[in-house]
Scaffold this motif. Structure first.
Motif, PDB file in Angstrom:
ATOM      1  N   GLY A  15      58.098  39.396  36.314  1.00  0.00           N
ATOM      2  CA  GLY A  15      56.892  39.356  37.135  1.00  0.00           C
ATOM      3  C   GLY A  15      55.622  39.457  36.328  1.00  0.00           C
ATOM      4  N   HIS A  17      53.086  37.437  33.132  1.00  0.00           N
ATOM      5  CA  HIS A  17      52.956  36.272  32.280  1.00  0.00           C
ATOM      6  C   HIS A  17      51.695  36.379  31.474  1.00  0.00           C
TER       7      HIS A  17
ATOM      8  N   VAL B  36      52.149  38.537  22.686  1.00  0.00           N
ATOM      9  CA  VAL B  36      51.076  38.252  23.638  1.00  0.00           C
ATOM     10  C   VAL B  36      49.849  37.673  22.932  1.00  0.00           C
ATOM     11  N   LYS B  79      45.606  30.150  21.172  1.00  0.00           N
ATOM     12  CA  LYS B  79      46.132  30.564  22.467  1.00  0.00           C
ATOM     13  C   LYS B  79      45.015  30.723  23.505  1.00  0.00           C
ATOM     14  N   ARG B  83      44.784  28.825  27.001  1.00  0.00           N
ATOM     15  CA  ARG B  83      44.573  29.546  28.263  1.00  0.00           C
ATOM     16  C   ARG B  83      43.385  28.956  29.018  1.00  0.00           C
ATOM     17  N   LEU B  87      43.219  27.154  32.577  1.00  0.00           N
ATOM     18  CA  LEU B  87      42.329  27.650  33.617  1.00  0.00           C
ATOM     19  C   LEU B  87      41.465  26.519  34.179  1.00  0.00           C
ATOM     20  N   SER B 350      45.487  38.875  34.157  1.00  0.00           N
ATOM     21  CA  SER B 350      46.724  38.109  34.332  1.00  0.00           C
ATOM     22  C   SER B 350      47.188  37.527  32.998  1.00  0.00           C
ATOM     23  N   TRP B 351      46.272  37.233  32.082  1.00  0.00           N
ATOM     24  CA  TRP B 351      46.701  36.738  30.776  1.00  0.00           C
ATOM     25  C   TRP B 351      47.396  37.823  29.958  1.00  0.00           C
ATOM     26  N   PHE B 352      46.877  39.029  30.016  1.00  0.00           N
ATOM     27  CA  PHE B 352      47.399  40.054  29.107  1.00  0.00           C
ATOM     28  C   PHE B 352      48.336  41.064  29.770  1.00  0.00           C
ATOM     29  N   MET B 353      48.267  41.214  31.074  1.00  0.00           N
ATOM     30  CA  MET B 353      49.170  42.137  31.762  1.00  0.00           C
ATOM     31  C   MET B 353      50.174  41.397  32.634  1.00  0.00           C
ATOM     32  N   GLY B 354      49.770  40.244  33.128  1.00  0.00           N
ATOM     33  CA  GLY B 354      50.652  39.525  34.019  1.00  0.00           C
ATOM     34  C   GLY B 354      50.558  40.030  35.435  1.00  0.00           C
ATOM     35  N   SER B 355      51.299  39.389  36.310  1.00  0.00           N
ATOM     36  CA  SER B 355      51.209  39.740  37.729  1.00  0.00           C
ATOM     37  C   SER B 355      52.065  40.961  38.039  1.00  0.00           C
TER      38      SER B 355
END
Lengths: 211, 505
Positions: A15, A17, B36, B79, B83, B87, B350-355
């Protein structure tokens, strides 16, 4: 294919990315190819040195019109593309007939990294020859140590692997993988088993995902 | 291999992971930082270095040094560029350069490697530039790329694009001038308050990706600016057909593939008279049209003449309207809105932690303040994110119910993107409940009522054969997979993330 080790890659979408790509934490198509390049640096990936539009889609690139990935998770198309890339690299590493000195030096260096425990004491000039004749170690303890070395080369330390939350028992996994690529009681050259182990490990989620 | 894959798919719905408040070890930290920031794992040498550092009790300092090194690497700059390309819905880089030895080579994109926008994107990470530069930068590196100039005859390269503002670029009417081909690039800088230029927006690559037509009136461009910088997606615009590249596709397909030339013309006439009078059109177009006007003089190449317009949108029940003299002022005005800041924080998150980790309103506010505190600088803000406790948390497996709920909400968000701007004649105050906030409407009874309505609107009883939603005027249709997802979810009692039914089946 009843082996637990084979439920490798794919589809347990994390979950999170770091970039678009498939939903979940799978690497972007660019990073997937770069990750391979990082391992096999200096070796050609043949068709896997660039991304065709079809490969992009298979590898989860986004559909530019919708901003959504072409597929939610890696599917059959991904397996095809990825397996081709792994075959290209592993073939060019172990079986290349190109005799240019730079390539030989690169291959020597990478093979030495990969097969280090089996090639101790072999001089550089002999590495590519020795790799084809060195045998799988006879003792189970040595075999396991070798598999552990391969896992570390591809995926990192057990701690790194476990942080992905996919593999709860790396020890057990090592045993399964060992029995799969080096069947007990069978005496064999180490190279092909090594290549098989790499092909399996490079399809693990721990290699395909960011975190 | 076949049965195997099926096992994989079966598992995919069962196992996903999610945060558990347990921190990972130092090797795993190094791995995560490397993956990451750079896109691949640490090298064997770096692992050995970490081992040594740990023995000496320097683990934390080592990781900090590595973070700085990774952020200074080419891979990171690359990267960030990819990104940003994602976007902006631009085609991402494609070709791996065969550079041997040293660090792994980077990709080069097919058409777009040498152009001002790609260059700016790459500079964001490489130079730790202020994120606002995407909207307000006045300096560019221009490339006279021939390749980009000739795509289908409609592209213009950077030189042609800027020629009206920099006369000695000598280009004819915004197309490539071969006289200048011996120059590899040129650095230009406009004055800090030039109302005609605005960072990423006033670049050839942006304008040719999002083309305008007499009918479109720059609404597509405005919609992109709203989506990228204010996180306001107006879902109407984009046909969900498999995307081919860039500009050509968009030229061929104005709004609806099935429209004839005549219909388009009639619609154009009608729509101009309808705008502002019909509340359902105005819901989006009071935002799009005033912003679109700032692009008016620059259909292809950038005009020497700024075109006035306005930034206008809704904040709660209040209308915000900022008149501007041109795109340059528009960009600056956007950077001053709190909506812009929280939207950018969301992108970074959202790029570094994600959903995996939901960003709460309180945390978003706190991080927005941090974003300002570090001057909105790209890498400085990334470092702040990497220090958040969530970054190094160990995962846990996510349940089937959580995944399913996430899929359903992803779909319903597309309905929400339109409804949030619409007038609902069936409700007392004209509003819609947000379908992604459960229970929809705030109570179990309302949830039941709304799932029935959704079911009817999508014609789920007949597998979506004759739906009224999304309306015919919307350019996307529900896929069969989505129909099945919603159908089974409602049939199972619309279970939430915990798997609890919100509606009796």
């Amino acid at each position: 294919m009843k082996l637990a080790i084979s439920i490798l890659l794919l589809t347990m979408a994390l979950g999170l990315h770091s970039q678009a790509s498939f939903r979940g934490g799978y690497k972007s198509p660019q990073d997937l190819l770069l990750s391979l390049k990082e391992k096999f640096n200096g070796i050609s990936g043949s068709s896997c040195d660039s991304l065709s539009d079809n490969d992009r889609a298979a590898m989860g690139d986004q559909n530019m019109q919708t901003g959504e990935p072409f597929a939610d998770e890696p599917g059959a198309a991904f397996v095809t593309v990825w397996s081709t890339c792994l075959n290209n690299y592993s073939y060019n590493l172990f079986y290349s007939t190109d005799t240019s000195p730079e390539l030989l030096a690169k291959r020597t260096q990478i093979v030495r990294e990969i097969m280090a425990p089996l090639l101790a004491g072999v001089v550089d000039e002999q590495v590519l020859k020795a790799m084809t004749t060195v045998m799988v170690p006879a003792s189970e303890a040595e075999r396991e140590a070798y598999i552990a070395h391969l896992m570390r080369w591809v995926l990192g330390t057990d701690e790194e692997i476990q942080a992905y939350g996919r593999m709860t028992d790396p020890k057990q996994y090592r045993q399964d993988l060992m029995r799969h690529v080096f069947p007990p009681g069978v005496s064999a050259y180490a190279m092909e088993g090594t290549r098989q182990a790499l092909l399996i490990l490079l399809k693990r989620d721990e290699f395909l995902m960011y975190q | 291999m076949k049965p195997l894959l099926m096992v994989g798919w079966a598992l995919s719905f069962g196992l996903i992971f999610q945060a558990k408040a347990e921190t990972i070890g130092d090797f795993a930290k190094l791995n995560r930082l490397s993956q990451v920031i750079r896109g691949h794992g640490p090298t064997q040498g770096e692992r050995a270095e970490l081992e040594t550092a740990l023995r000496l009790g320097n683990g934390a300092r080592f990781l900090e040094t590595k973070t700085d090194q990774y952020l200074a690497s080419d891979q990171h700059a690359f990267k960030m560029r990819v990104r940003l390309e994602e976007l902006f819905r631009l085609k991402t880089a494609a070709r791996l350069l065969g550079r041997e030895g040293g660090s792994p080579s980077l990709f080069e994109s097919e058409y777009h490697e040498k152009n001002a926008l790609t260059y700016l994107f790459t500079e964001m990470g490489r130079q730790n530039r202020s994120w606002d530069d995407l909207l307000i930068a006045k300096d560019y590196r221009l490339f006279p790329s021939e390749r980009f100039a000739v795509i289908q005859g409609i592209g213009v390269n950077d030189y042609g694009f800027m020629a009206a503002l920099i006369p000695d670029l000598k280009s004819l009417s915004g197309t490539y001038s071969s006289e200048l081909s011996n120059e590899t690039h040129r650095d230009v800088r406009f004055s800090g308050n030039d109302p005609r230029v605005a960072g990423a927006i006033t670049t050839s690559r942006f304008m040719t990706r999002f083309v305008t037509t007499g009918l479109n009136k720059n609404r597509k461009r405005a919609a992109e600016v709203f989506r990228v910088f204010l996180c306001d997606s107006m879902s109407a615009a984009i046909p969900s057909t498999e995307g081919k590249d860039d500009q050509i596709f968009d030229l061929m397909l104005p709004h609806d593939q099935s429209m004839t030339e005549n219909e388009i013309r009639t619609m154009a006439q009608q729509s101009d008279s309808l705008h502002g009078s019909r509340p359902d059109c105005n819901a989006c177009h009071f935002k799009l049209d005033p912003m679109g006007r700032t692009f008016l003089t620059s259909p292809f190449a950038l005009s020497a003449q700024a075109s006035p317009g306005a930034l206008s949108f809704k904040r709660g029940q209040q209308i915000v309207k900022v008149p501007v003299k041109g795109i340059g002022e528009l960009g600056a005005a956007i950077t001053q809105q709190p909506e812009y800041v929280s939207c950018q924080v969301d992108h970074f998150w959202s790029w570094f932690m994600g959903s995996r980790h939901k960003l709460s309103d309180a945390r978003r506010a706190q991080l927005s303040a941090e974003f300002d505190r570090v001057g909105r600088r790209t890498n400085d803000f990334i470092k702040i994110l990497l220090k958040q406790p969530e970054f190094f948390e160990l995962g846990r497996l996510m349940s089937e119910a959580e995944i399913r709920a996430q899929h359903v909400k992803t779909f319903l968000k597309k309905c929400q993107d339109c409804h949030k701007d619409q007038y609902n004649s069936n409700s007392d105050d004209g509003s819609f409940p947000d379908f992604t906030k459960w229970p929809i409407g705030g109570s179990a009874d309302e949830m039941a009522r709304w799932t029935r309505k959704i079911s009817r609107a999508m014609d789920l009883a007949h597998d979506g054969e004759s739906p009224v939603m999304p309306p015919r005027t919307a350019p996307w249709r529900t896929s069969l997979r989505e129909v099945n997802l919603l159908k089974s979810w409602i049939a199972d009692g619309a279970p939430d993330e915990t798997g609890r039914r919100t509606v009796a089946p």
